[in-house]
Design a protein around this motif. Structure first.
Motif, short mmCIF file in Angstrom:
data_model
loop_
_atom_site.label_atom_id
_atom_site.label_comp_id
_atom_site.label_asym_id
_atom_site.label_seq_id
_atom_site.Cartn_x
_atom_site.Cartn_y
_atom_site.Cartn_z
N ARG A 3 0.83 -1.20 0.00
CA ARG A 3 0.00 0.00 0.00
C ARG A 3 0.87 1.26 0.00
O ARG A 3 0.62 2.21 -0.73
CB ARG A 3 -0.90 -0.01 1.23
N PHE A 4 1.94 1.26 0.82
CA PHE A 4 2.80 2.44 0.90
C PHE A 4 3.60 2.63 -0.39
O PHE A 4 3.85 3.74 -0.80
CB PHE A 4 3.75 2.33 2.10
N VAL A 5 3.97 1.55 -1.02
CA VAL A 5 4.70 1.65 -2.28
C VAL A 5 3.82 2.29 -3.34
O VAL A 5 4.24 3.18 -4.08
CB VAL A 5 5.18 0.26 -2.74
N ILE A 6 2.55 1.89 -3.41
CA ILE A 6 1.63 2.44 -4.40
C ILE A 6 1.40 3.92 -4.15
O ILE A 6 1.44 4.73 -5.06
CB ILE A 6 0.28 1.68 -4.36
N VAL A 7 1.18 4.31 -2.89
CA VAL A 7 0.97 5.72 -2.57
C VAL A 7 2.19 6.53 -2.96
O VAL A 7 2.10 7.61 -3.53
CB VAL A 7 0.65 5.88 -1.07
N GLY A 8 3.39 6.01 -2.67
CA GLY A 8 4.61 6.71 -3.01
C GLY A 8 4.76 6.87 -4.51
O GLY A 8 5.17 7.93 -5.00
N ALA A 12 4.94 10.38 -6.56
CA ALA A 12 6.04 10.67 -7.47
C ALA A 12 5.56 11.03 -8.85
O ALA A 12 6.17 11.82 -9.57
CB ALA A 12 6.99 9.46 -7.54
N ALA A 13 4.44 10.44 -9.27
CA ALA A 13 3.89 10.72 -10.60
C ALA A 13 3.12 12.04 -10.65
O ALA A 13 2.67 12.46 -11.70
CB ALA A 13 2.97 9.58 -11.03
N GLY A 14 2.95 12.68 -9.48
CA GLY A 14 2.28 13.97 -9.45
C GLY A 14 0.81 13.90 -9.12
O GLY A 14 0.15 14.91 -9.02
N PHE A 15 0.27 12.70 -8.89
CA PHE A 15 -1.17 12.58 -8.64
C PHE A 15 -1.55 13.12 -7.27
O PHE A 15 -2.67 13.59 -7.09
CB PHE A 15 -1.60 11.11 -8.76
N ALA A 16 -0.62 13.06 -6.31
CA ALA A 16 -0.95 13.49 -4.95
C ALA A 16 -0.30 14.82 -4.61
O ALA A 16 -0.35 15.25 -3.48
CB ALA A 16 -0.50 12.41 -3.95
N GLN A 17 0.34 15.46 -5.58
CA GLN A 17 1.05 16.69 -5.32
C GLN A 17 0.08 17.87 -5.23
O GLN A 17 -0.78 18.04 -6.09
CB GLN A 17 2.07 16.95 -6.43
N THR A 18 0.22 18.68 -4.19
CA THR A 18 -0.61 19.86 -4.04
C THR A 18 -0.01 21.00 -4.85
O THR A 18 1.19 21.29 -4.73
CB THR A 18 -0.69 20.28 -2.56
N PRO A 19 -0.78 21.67 -5.69
CA PRO A 19 -0.24 22.77 -6.48
C PRO A 19 0.35 23.85 -5.58
O PRO A 19 -0.18 24.13 -4.49
CB PRO A 19 -1.46 23.29 -7.23
N PRO A 20 1.46 24.49 -6.00
CA PRO A 20 2.13 25.47 -5.13
C PRO A 20 1.25 26.65 -4.75
O PRO A 20 1.36 27.16 -3.63
CB PRO A 20 3.34 25.91 -5.97
N LEU A 21 0.37 27.10 -5.65
CA LEU A 21 -0.52 28.20 -5.28
C LEU A 21 -1.49 27.79 -4.19
O LEU A 21 -1.78 28.55 -3.27
CB LEU A 21 -1.28 28.70 -6.51
N GLU A 22 -2.00 26.57 -4.29
CA GLU A 22 -2.91 26.08 -3.25
C GLU A 22 -2.17 25.92 -1.93
O GLU A 22 -2.72 26.23 -0.86
CB GLU A 22 -3.52 24.75 -3.69
N GLU A 23 -0.93 25.46 -1.98
CA GLU A 23 -0.12 25.34 -0.76
C GLU A 23 0.09 26.71 -0.12
O GLU A 23 0.01 26.86 1.10
CB GLU A 23 1.23 24.71 -1.08
N TYR A 126 -8.27 25.54 -14.07
CA TYR A 126 -7.63 24.70 -13.05
C TYR A 126 -7.45 23.29 -13.60
O TYR A 126 -8.36 22.75 -14.27
CB TYR A 126 -8.47 24.64 -11.78
N ALA A 127 -6.29 22.69 -13.32
CA ALA A 127 -6.05 21.31 -13.74
C ALA A 127 -7.05 20.39 -13.07
O ALA A 127 -7.41 20.57 -11.90
CB ALA A 127 -4.62 20.91 -13.37
N LYS A 128 -7.50 19.37 -13.82
CA LYS A 128 -8.52 18.46 -13.32
C LYS A 128 -8.00 17.02 -13.37
O LYS A 128 -7.27 16.65 -14.31
CB LYS A 128 -9.79 18.59 -14.17
N PRO A 129 -8.37 16.22 -12.38
CA PRO A 129 -7.92 14.82 -12.37
C PRO A 129 -8.39 14.09 -13.63
O PRO A 129 -9.51 14.29 -14.10
CB PRO A 129 -8.60 14.24 -11.11
N GLY A 130 -7.51 13.26 -14.17
CA GLY A 130 -7.87 12.44 -15.32
C GLY A 130 -7.72 13.11 -16.66
O GLY A 130 -7.90 12.46 -17.70
N VAL A 131 -7.40 14.41 -16.68
CA VAL A 131 -7.21 15.12 -17.94
C VAL A 131 -5.75 14.99 -18.37
O VAL A 131 -4.86 15.42 -17.63
CB VAL A 131 -7.60 16.60 -17.82
N PRO A 132 -5.48 14.44 -19.53
CA PRO A 132 -4.08 14.28 -19.99
C PRO A 132 -3.39 15.63 -20.14
O PRO A 132 -4.01 16.64 -20.44
CB PRO A 132 -4.22 13.56 -21.33
#
Length: 415
Positions: A3-8, A12-23, A126-132
């Motif tokens: 589970r931790f490997v998949i989350v990591g 790394a692929a950017g799926f869980a990264q918070t955009p810098p403006l939102e941060e 705004y970038a949206k999940p699942g959009v290439p």
């Protein structure tokens, strides 16, 4: 463990990264004493501060040794709070989206910097999940023969769906250096990806060209953009696009090509389409400088001020034009940007062009264009059919029913 490997891997692929403006907005919510806020502001906005918008959250940051207040939308000024350990002052506010908000800082009883406009971005900015995502090249540099050794940088962006082996639709942008990055003011890449995903745009190649520098080090922006001649169109067609086509094949028909820009870049875009409608039939002009910046009668050179009259009197071109401007745009020795854009819109209307004019309240800059970009690109490319190579652009029947644009004095007595 799996589970931790998949989350990591997802992070790394950017799926869980918070955009810098939102941060940054999240950190600002903790208040001006939040740990590391100064460093986060400097990294994201720069050492002098700036504005950041995320949804309805608007962050205003100014740099001053003395306390700062801010007036937003011409309302009474309110105080900013000092960011701990710095000369930065901040205000975090919730405001409407889908509009621009004017603001002015004050320090020591005087205006601090020029009036600005904050953009309440629409959802497709705004970038949206699942959009290439598309891809952008590294900076490239071209040395022009047409401009006697001028060097100009450019970048090439390919949206999802672009196949380098198949000719693609094209959009060229002036002042391209300001469009690079996911969080450029216009958010061009994100808007394009969202609209392509919704099939509101064809897969596009964007070519973003920066103003050049002459062989002796002079800035060439105004010479390139504000001069009404065929020199810049030739530079584009004979020098820039052949280089782009070494990487991506481009459709040659004007129906499949658009060109855009802001300010002097806006008149430049119109000039290219006016002179080469068979190569560029779609125009995106924001705060266009249809003024006399490069009018040189002694040298028999025309400036952008002639275009409202050229449109009225010269043969009609088969082009589609989106224009925008604001009532607080520039007024100087070269002309009146609001008045000239209104006259340009009325000229297009008089001759039955397929055009749209968005007239807001913003000052000179890209705020209105950034706000409108999802709508303006959709409008500009509406009805596009890759099986076609031409279309007779006609004024929308709804526009035909509307009157010409008229001016009302709102900031002083009319008599």
């Amino acid at each position: 463990m799996k589970r931790f490997v998949i989350v990591g891997m997802l992070a790394a692929a950017g799926f869980a990264q918070t955009p810098p403006l939102e941060e940054l907005i999240g950190a600002a919510r903790l208040g001006p004493a939040a740990p590391g806020l100064k460093e986060r502001i400097t990294k994201t906005l720069g050492a002098r501060g700036g504005t950041a918008m995320w949804g309805q959250d608007y962050l205003f940051v100014a740099d001053s040794p003395s306390p700062v207040t801010i007036s937003i939308d011409q309302q009474p000024a309110v105080a900013l709070s000092q960011v701990e350990g710095s000369t930065l002052w901040m205000l975090l506010a919730k405001m409407r989206t889908g509009v621009t908000h004017s603001y002015q800082y004050y320090a020591a009883g005087k205006p601090l910097g020029a009036r600005g406009d904050a953009v309440g971005y629409n959802p497709d900015s705004y970038a949206k999940p699942g959009v290439p995502r598309g891809t952008v090249s590294e900076k490239r540099t071209i040395v022009s023969k047409i401009y006697d050794g001028m060097k100009a940088d450019y970048w090439v962006y390919a949206s999802p769906g672009v196949d380098p082996a198949i000719p693609a639709a094209l959009m060229v942008w002036q002042d391209g250096q300001g469009l690079i990055g996911e969080y450029s003011r216009s958010r061009l890449f994100t808007v394009t990806e969202n609209l392509v995903y919704q099939k509101l745009l064809p897969p596009l190649v964007h070519v973003m060209i920066a103003p050049g520098t002459s062989a002796d080090g002079r800035a060439m922006r105004s010479v390139e953009y504000d001069t009404v001649s065929d020199r810049y169109p030739r530079f584009l067609m004979e020098e820039v696009l052949p280089e782009v086509e070494k990487t991506y094949k481009l459709r040659p028909d004007g129906y499949s090509r658009a060109i855009g820009g802001e300010s002097s870049g806006g008149i430049c875009a119109f000039n290219v389409a006016w002179l080469l409608p068979e190569k560029f039939a779609r125009v995106h002009s924001a705060v266009g400088s249809f003024t006399s910046i490069q009018w040189r009668p002694q040298e028999k050179l025309e400036g952008g001020n002639v275009y409202p009259f050229k449109v009225r009197k010269e043969p009609k071109r088969n082009i589609r034009v989106w224009m925008s401007d604001g009532s607080d745009d520039l007024e100087n020795e070269h002309g009146s940007w609001p008045m000239q854009n209104i006259e340009m819109a009325n000229s297009l209307k008089l001759r039955g062009y397929d055009f749209h004019f968005r007239f807001g309240t913003a000052a000179h800059g890209g705020a209105q264009a950034a706000l409108d970009l999802p709508e303006s690109l959709t409008w500009l490319w509406r009805d596009y059919d890759p099986k076609k190579s031409t279309q007779d652009f006609q004024m929308d029947p709804a526009e035909k029913e509307k009157p010409f644009f008229r001016v009302a004095i709102t900031n002083r007595d009319a008599w």
